[in-house]
Design a protein around this motif. Structure first.
Motif, PDB file in Angstrom:
ATOM      1  N   GLU A 373     -12.798 -26.819  34.482  1.00 14.37           N
ATOM      2  CA  GLU A 373     -12.934 -25.386  34.646  1.00 14.37           C
ATOM      3  C   GLU A 373     -13.503 -25.046  36.065  1.00 14.37           C
ATOM      4  O   GLU A 373     -13.180 -23.965  36.605  1.00 14.37           O
ATOM      5  N   ASP A 374     -14.325 -25.872  36.750  1.00 11.15           N
ATOM      6  CA  ASP A 374     -14.919 -25.475  37.966  1.00 11.15           C
ATOM      7  C   ASP A 374     -13.786 -25.479  39.067  1.00 11.15           C
ATOM      8  O   ASP A 374     -13.849 -24.577  39.905  1.00 11.15           O
ATOM      9  N   ALA A 375     -12.965 -26.421  38.909  1.00  8.75           N
ATOM     10  CA  ALA A 375     -11.906 -26.658  39.987  1.00  8.75           C
ATOM     11  C   ALA A 375     -11.026 -25.167  39.904  1.00  8.75           C
ATOM     12  O   ALA A 375     -10.345 -24.707  40.841  1.00  8.75           O
ATOM     13  N   PHE A 377     -11.613 -22.346  38.558  1.00  2.00           N
ATOM     14  CA  PHE A 377     -12.270 -21.143  39.196  1.00  2.00           C
ATOM     15  C   PHE A 377     -12.118 -21.041  40.556  1.00  2.00           C
ATOM     16  O   PHE A 377     -11.800 -20.018  41.252  1.00  2.00           O
ATOM     17  N   TYR A 378     -12.676 -22.310  41.242  1.00  2.00           N
ATOM     18  CA  TYR A 378     -12.519 -22.444  42.749  1.00  2.00           C
ATOM     19  C   TYR A 378     -11.060 -21.910  43.105  1.00  2.00           C
ATOM     20  O   TYR A 378     -11.059 -21.123  44.197  1.00  2.00           O
ATOM     21  N   LEU A 379     -10.092 -22.689  42.451  1.00  2.00           N
ATOM     22  CA  LEU A 379      -8.747 -22.148  43.121  1.00  2.00           C
ATOM     23  C   LEU A 379      -8.446 -20.768  42.670  1.00  2.00           C
ATOM     24  O   LEU A 379      -7.898 -20.071  43.718  1.00  2.00           O
ATOM     25  N   ARG A 380      -8.897 -20.044  41.780  1.00  2.00           N
ATOM     26  CA  ARG A 380      -8.472 -18.852  41.558  1.00  2.00           C
ATOM     27  C   ARG A 380      -9.527 -17.890  42.371  1.00  2.00           C
ATOM     28  O   ARG A 380      -8.893 -16.754  42.787  1.00  2.00           O
ATOM     29  N   SER A 381     -10.583 -18.118  42.726  1.00  2.00           N
ATOM     30  CA  SER A 381     -11.383 -17.502  43.654  1.00  2.00           C
ATOM     31  C   SER A 381     -10.821 -17.142  44.916  1.00  2.00           C
ATOM     32  O   SER A 381     -11.336 -16.596  45.559  1.00  2.00           O
ATOM     33  N   ARG A 382      -9.785 -18.247  45.305  1.00  2.00           N
ATOM     34  CA  ARG A 382      -9.172 -18.475  46.676  1.00  2.00           C
ATOM     35  C   ARG A 382      -7.976 -17.524  46.504  1.00  2.00           C
ATOM     36  O   ARG A 382      -6.950 -17.606  47.736  1.00  2.00           O
ATOM     37  N   GLY A 383      -7.708 -16.776  45.386  1.00  2.00           N
ATOM     38  CA  GLY A 383      -6.192 -16.245  45.171  1.00  2.00           C
ATOM     39  C   GLY A 383      -5.433 -16.783  44.455  1.00  2.00           C
ATOM     40  O   GLY A 383      -4.176 -16.147  44.433  1.00  2.00           O
ATOM     41  N   VAL A 384      -5.343 -17.972  43.872  1.00  2.00           N
ATOM     42  CA  VAL A 384      -4.356 -18.938  43.492  1.00  2.00           C
ATOM     43  C   VAL A 384      -4.249 -18.480  41.775  1.00  2.00           C
ATOM     44  O   VAL A 384      -5.292 -18.435  41.016  1.00  2.00           O
ATOM     45  N   PRO A 385      -3.374 -17.640  41.124  1.00  2.00           N
ATOM     46  CA  PRO A 385      -3.286 -17.425  39.879  1.00  2.00           C
ATOM     47  C   PRO A 385      -3.401 -18.563  38.862  1.00  2.00           C
ATOM     48  O   PRO A 385      -3.026 -19.636  39.433  1.00  2.00           O
ATOM     49  N   GLU A 386      -4.010 -18.041  37.834  1.00  2.00           N
ATOM     50  CA  GLU A 386      -4.347 -19.263  36.721  1.00  2.00           C
ATOM     51  C   GLU A 386      -3.147 -20.177  36.431  1.00  2.00           C
ATOM     52  O   GLU A 386      -3.549 -21.444  36.305  1.00  2.00           O
ATOM     53  N   LEU A 392      -1.123 -26.859  39.924  1.00  2.00           N
ATOM     54  CA  LEU A 392      -1.898 -27.588  40.917  1.00  2.00           C
ATOM     55  C   LEU A 392      -2.728 -28.858  40.683  1.00  2.00           C
ATOM     56  O   LEU A 392      -2.637 -29.993  41.112  1.00  2.00           O
TER      57      LEU A 392
END
Lengths: 427, 251
Positions: A373-375, A377-386, A392
Motif C-alpha cells: 500500500e505504501d508503494a 500511494f507513493y506512485l499515486r502521489s506522483r500522478g500514476v493512477p491506481e 507497475l
C-alpha cells in the motif's frame, strides 16, 4: 479399498485407451515405463504429492474440451532468430517447421527414427524419467515415456548459432497430445531451447536433458494463454561436472497446469537454476513442483518462483532440495512468492529441505502478500493512477523471476508481453 | 494557491482527532514553513492534503486554486499540481527510477490533456536536472530508492519535484536524516525551483533547514492547530527558546 480399486481401474482404462507406437529401440523403454505406470497407478487425490492439485482431469480417458483461444498478438519469440520445430495438437507440422539441420547439433524426430535399430537416444530415452521416479512417483511421466507419439531428439556437439524453438499450436478442442523430447548436450557444448504455445486441449510433455561435463543448457518456455488448457509437464535433468542448466517458465492462464522439474546434480561444480513466473486470473490452477538433488560437491541450485493471482486463482509451489551425503559445499537457494490481488485467491506452498551433508548453505523462503500500500500511494502521489500503478508493481514483482533468464533480449520480450497483458486486462 | 480552512481530521481506524481546525493560506511564489513539536499534526496535514488512506476529514476544506483537493484521488491531486516530498521515501523494488519518473511525468501530462514526453526529450531533461542534484546515471537506473542512502532518497524526491514541476510543493521533514552537505544540496535544489507561480510548504522540526530555504512566513503548529504565525524571526525564536515558551504564551 473401493477407492483403490477404482483408481486401478482408472489406470487400466486409460492405458487401454492409448496405443503404444511401434518402435525399434524405444520399445524396451516404453514397456518398462508401462510396467512402472501399472505398478504405481495414476495419481490419486489422496497422494501427498497431489495434495494441492486435483489430478482427475489429467487422468481421465475422455479429454475435457478446451476452446481454441483466439488472439491477434505477434507470436512469442517471433523476433528471435531460431530453428522452428512446430507441432499442431502434438502432430509434427513439416511445412511450418524449418529444415532440422544446423551446425553443431543433430535433430531427429522420435516418430521418424523410432523404427531404426539403433540411435544415440536409446541410452537416454526414459532413463532420466526412470531415475526421477524415486523417491517420489511421477505416473504421468511414465505414461508419457510409454505412449509418447512424437518429440525431438537433440544431440548437441558444438555451439549452434541459434536456439531450437519448439512451437505448439492448439487447433482441436479435444486433442490429447503426448510428446517426449530428449536432449543430450555433449561435453563443452551449449544449447538454448525455447518452447511456446498451448499445444493441445490436454498436453503431457516430458523433456529429458542430459548435460555432460562443461555443457550448457538454457531453456525458456512461455506456456500459451489458452484459458481452458490442461497440461502436465516434466523436465528431468542430469548435470555433469561444471555444467550449467537454466530453465524459466512463464505461464499466463490455463485451467490446470502442473510443471514438474526434477534435477540431479551428479558432477562437481554444476549449476542449476529453475525459475518461473505466472499470472492467474479466475479459473486458474498452476502448480510448480520442483525436486533438486545434490549428489556432488560444490554445486549451486537456485529456485525462484513468482505468482500473481486474482479472482480466485490458485497457485501451488512444491519445491525440494535434497542434499545427499557427501555433497559438501552445496549452495541451495529457494524462494517462492505470491502476490494475491484479492482475498479469493490462494497460494499453497510446500518448501522442503532434506540435508545429509554437514558443510552446506541452503535457504528457502516463501511469502504471500497483497500489493504494498505504501508503494501504491507513493506512485499515486506522483500522478500514476491506481490501475497502472498496480500493474507497475505487479510487473516489478514478476520481473524478479523473469530476470533469471540470462538472455536479456528474451527476458525483455517476456516483460513487455506481461506489461501488454496487464494493460489489456485493465482496459 | 493553497487554501486550508478549518480542517478537522481524525484517524479512520480509531477515535483519535489529529487536526482540530487548521487554517492556512499559501500564496503563489511564497515559502511557508510549519514548525512544531512531535505529534502536533504536521505530517498528518501533508498526508491528508496528498490523499493518503487512513484519515477521515470531519470538517473544513482544502483547495488548490479552485480545485477541491479533498474530493479527488491522490493521482488527480498530483496532476492538479500538488507534490509531497516524503519524509520517508518509499522503496519500490523492481521498478527502475527512470521508468518510474517517466511514467509519472507522462501520466500527469495525459491527465491534463497534454502531449506525452518522448523518450529522447525526457532523457535530455532528466540528465540535466539529475546533474544539478549530483544524481548519477547509476542512481537513475536503480530501482526506486532501493539501497539509497538517506541523502540520496531526499535528493531523489527533489529530482521528482523538478521533473514534475508542481504548482504547490509540500516538503515533509525533508531535512531529517541529512548531513550538512546533503542538506545544502537539497536546499539548493529546492531554491532553484522557487518561482513566482509556485508555492512551498516546508514542514520541519528545526530551524537549520530554514537557514537554507528562507521562508516568507513561519507557522507554529501544536495540538492540531496553527497557534502562531510570524516572519522568519519566529523560527529563530523556536531555535533559541524551544516550543515551550511559545506554547505557554498562546495557551
Amino acid at each position: 479399498m473401493a477407492v483403490a480399486q477404482s483408481m486401478t481401474e482408472a489406470t487400466d482404462d486409460r492405458i487401454a485407451a492409448l496405443s503404444m507406437p511401434e518402435g525399434g529401440w524405444s520399445q524396451a523403454a516404453r514397456r518398462g515405463a508401462l510396467a512402472r505406470l501399472q505398478d504405481m497407478g495414476l495419481p490419486k487425490r489422496r497422494d501427498e504429492y497431489w495434495k494441492f492439485t486435483r489430478p482427475d482431469t489429467l487422468n481421465t480417458v475422455a479429454v475435457p474440451e478446451a476452446a481454441i483461444f483466439e488472439h491477434d498478438e505477434a507470436p512469442v519469440f517471433g523476433e528471435v532468430d531460431r530453428l522452428k520445430v512446430v507441432f499442431v495438437d502434438g502432430v509434427f507440422d513439416a511445412d511450418a517447421s524449418d529444415d532440422l539441420s544446423l551446425e553443431g547439433i543433430e535433430i531427429d524426430r522420435l516418430a521418424a527414427v523410432a523404427k531404426a535399430d539403433i540411435h544415440w537416444a536409446k541410452e537416454l530415452y526414459g532413463t532420466l524419467e526412470t531415475a526421477g521416479q524415486s523417491p517420489v512417483a511421477r505416473p504421468h511421466a511414465a505414461l508419457n515415456t510409454a505412449f509418447a507419439e512424437d518429440g525431438v531428439l537433440i544431440r548437441v556437439t558444438g555451439t549452434p548459432s541459434k536456439p531450437v524453438s519448439l512451437i505448439y499450436h492448439h487447433r482441436d478442442t479435444t486433442s490429447d497430445a503426448i510428446l517426449h523430447h530428449v536432449v543430450r548436450v555433449e561435453s563443452g557444448a551449449s544449447l538454448t531451447v525455447l518452447e511456446n504455445g498451448p499445444a493441445a486441449a490436454r498436453f503431457n510433455k516430458v523433456m529429458e536433458v542430459d548435460v555432460a561435463d562443461g555443457g550448457i543448457f538454457h531453456h525458456v518456455r512461455a506456456q500459451g494463454r489458452d484459458h481452458e488448457r490442461r497440461a502436465v509437464t516434466h523436465i528431468f535433468a542430469r548435470l555433469g561436472t561444471e555444467s550449467v542448466f537454466k530453465t524459466f517458465t512463464l505461464t499466463v492462464n490455463g485451467q490446470l497446469t502442473r510443471n514438474e522439474c526434477v534435477v540431479e546434480l551428479t558432477g562437481d561444480d554444476a549449476v542449476a537454476h529453475v525459475a518461473g513466473a505466472c499470472v492467474g486470473d479466475g479459473d486458474f490452477h498452476h502448480d510448480d513442483t520442483v525436486f533438486i538433488t545434490h549428489d556432488a560437491v560444490n554445486c549451486e541450485s537456485r529456485q525462484v518462483f513468482k505468482k500473481v493471482l486474482r479472482n480466485g486463482a490458485t497457485g501451488v509451489f512444491q519445491g525440494k532440495i535434497l542434499v545427499r551425503e557427501g555433497a559438501q559445499k552445496t549452495d541451495g537457494y529457494q524462494i517462492s512468492q505470491s502476490l494475491l490481488l484479492d482475498e479469493d485467491s490462494q497460494f499453497l506452498a510446500k518448501p522442503e529441505l532434506e540435508i545429509y551433508a554437514d558443510d552446506v548453505a541452503c535457504s528457502h523462503g516463501s511469502t504471500s502478500g497483497a500489493i504494498d500500500e505504501d508503494a501504491l500511494f507513493y506512485l499515486r502521489s506522483r500522478g500514476v493512477p491506481e490501475g497502472p500503478a498496480t500493474d507497475l508493481l505487479t510487473l516489478a514483482f514478476l520481473a524478479e523471476a523473469v530476470d533469471e533468464i540470462e538472455d536479456e533480449a528474451i527476458s525483455e520480450e517476456l516483460v513487455n508481453r506481461l506489461r501488454g497483458w496487464l494493460d489489456r486486462r485493465r482496459s | 494557491m493553497l487554501e486550508i480552512k478549518n480542517l478537522h481530521v481524525k484517524l479512520e481506524e480509531e477515535d483519535k482527532v489529529i487536526l482540530k481546525g487548521v487554517n492556512l493560506t499559501v500564496e503563489a511564489g511564497k515559502v511557508h514553513a510549519i514548525m512544531g513539536p512531535n505529534g502536533s499534526g504536521k505530517s498528518t496535514l501533508s498526508y491528508v492534503l496528498s490523499g493518503r488512506d487512513g484519515y477521515e476529514v470531519t470538517d473544513g476544506s482544502a483547495h488548490l486554486g479552485d480545485i477541491d483537493l479533498l474530493e479527488i484521488e491522490p493521482e488527480e491531486r498530483a496532476a492538479a499540481g500538488l507534490f509531497l516530498a516524503f519524509q520517508y521515501p518509499v522503496e519500490i523494488p523492481g521498478v527502475g527510477n527512470m521508468t518510474f519518473l517517466r511514467t509519472a511525468v507522462n501520466a500527469q501530462r495525459k491527465a491534463r490533456g497534454e502531449e506525452e514526453m518522448s523518450a529522447a526529450e525526457f532523457l535530455k531533461v532528466i540528465r540535466a536536472r539529475a546533474k544539478d542534484l549530483k544524481i548519477d546515471a547509476e542512481m537513475l537506473k536503480r530501482p526506486v530508492n532501493v539501497g539509497f542512502s538517506g541523502g540520496e532518497k531526499k535528493r531523489n524526491e527533489i529530482l521528482q519535484m523538478a521533473m514534475l514541476e508542481p504548482k504547490m510543493c509540500i516538503l515533509d521533514e525533508t531535512d531529517s536524516g541529512l548531513d550538512v552537505d546533503a542538506m545544502k544540496l537539497v536546499s539548493e535544489g529546492v531554491n532553484a525551483l522557487r518561482s513566482e507561480g509556485r508555492g512551498f510548504l516546508v514542514i520541519t522540526h528545526y530551524q537549520r533547514l530554514l537557514d537554507h530555504i528562507k521562508p516568507d512566513v513561519v507557522h507554529i503548529m501544536a495540538d492540531g492547530r496553527i497557534v502562531k504565525t510570524g516572519g522568519p524571526e519566529l523560527a529563530l525564536e523556536v531555535e533559541t527558546n524551544g516550543y515551550a515558551d511559545i506554547l505557554s504564551e498562546v495557551a
